[in-house]
Design an enzyme around this catalytic site. Sequence first.
Site, PDB file in Angstrom:
ATOM      1  N   ASN A   1       0.815  -1.210   0.000  1.00  0.00           N
ATOM      2  CA  ASN A   1       0.000   0.000   0.000  1.00  0.00           C
ATOM      3  C   ASN A   1       0.854   1.268   0.000  1.00  0.00           C
ATOM      4  OD1 ASN A   1      -2.494  -1.300   0.040  1.00  0.00           O
ATOM      5  ND2 ASN A   1      -2.449  -1.543   2.254  1.00  0.00           N
ATOM      6  N   HIS A   2       0.408   2.280  -0.733  1.00  0.00           N
ATOM      7  CA  HIS A   2       1.031   3.595  -0.750  1.00  0.00           C
ATOM      8  C   HIS A   2       0.070   4.607  -0.128  1.00  0.00           C
ATOM      9  CE1 HIS A   2       4.074   2.879  -4.275  1.00  0.00           C
ATOM     10  NE2 HIS A   2       3.903   1.779  -3.533  1.00  0.00           N
ATOM     11  N   LYS A   3       0.623   5.653   0.437  1.00  0.00           N
ATOM     12  CA  LYS A   3      -0.183   6.741   0.973  1.00  0.00           C
ATOM     13  C   LYS A   3      -0.945   7.413  -0.174  1.00  0.00           C
ATOM     14  CE  LYS A   3       0.446  10.630   4.191  1.00  0.00           C
ATOM     15  NZ  LYS A   3       0.046  11.778   3.376  1.00  0.00           N
ATOM     16  N   MET A   4      -2.241   7.631   0.013  1.00  0.00           N
ATOM     17  CA  MET A   4      -3.066   8.095  -1.102  1.00  0.00           C
ATOM     18  C   MET A   4      -3.760   9.426  -0.863  1.00  0.00           C
ATOM     19  SD  MET A   4      -4.834   4.574  -2.497  1.00  0.00           S
ATOM     20  CE  MET A   4      -5.721   4.266  -0.961  1.00  0.00           C
TER      21      MET A   4
ATOM     22  N   THR B   1       1.284   9.592  -5.001  1.00  0.00           N
ATOM     23  CA  THR B   1       1.372   8.330  -4.259  1.00  0.00           C
ATOM     24  C   THR B   1       2.786   7.749  -4.286  1.00  0.00           C
ATOM     25  OG1 THR B   1       0.782   7.030  -6.223  1.00  0.00           O
ATOM     26  CG2 THR B   1      -1.026   7.776  -4.803  1.00  0.00           C
TER      27      THR B   1
END
Length: 211
Positions: free
Chosen positions: A83-86, A91
């Site tokens: 997961n990446h910060k969105m 991102t």
Amino acid sequence: MLYGADPKDKHPMKGFPQICFIQNTVSNPNIIIGDYTYYDDPEDSENFERNVLYHFPFVGDRLIIGKFCALARGVKFIMNGANHKMDGFSTYPFQIFGNGWEKVDPQPEALPYKGDTVLGNDVWVGYETAIAPGVQVGDGAIIAAKSVVVSDIPPYTVFGGNPAKCIRQRFDDEVIRSLLEVAWWNWEVGKITRNLDKIVSADIEALKNCE
């Protein structure tokens, strides 16, 4: 007395090493595999862990797979480390490259986290299926080949597609409730062996009356 395969045998089908009881080959403590669950892969059935992607120990999420599951070749589990910060404009994970970019290292709570990925018991996962982080798959579910699973799957349903959607429920609600109460996968192996004909049939009353 014969009681089927030994769950501690890596390759329970003699002369057929593509079938592997993977609880005997997985070393990651955050991957938990139940008895008799097998992975079918003619290339390297003992290396199931290569299919558990982005599973970083500092994230702490677990992959939990129940008993008597059948996992086809190429199934992939995408874990929370992917997961990446969105919530910002970009991102891109600048911080992982350091050299001054670590100043935008997000706090752990700022990253999307979906929790453990859990497959129940007696789940059949088809060829090259991908399962997203935090998905919960119920007992007795079937996932069609090449599906992309991004949401929870109820017990005893057939899902397929991209994104995977419900194709049908395998049995009516009352039968499913009874199956979950009976939970034959938790019986001792002698009782399972004595009642295999009931387990593979569709007579719920007979299954409920097994001794």
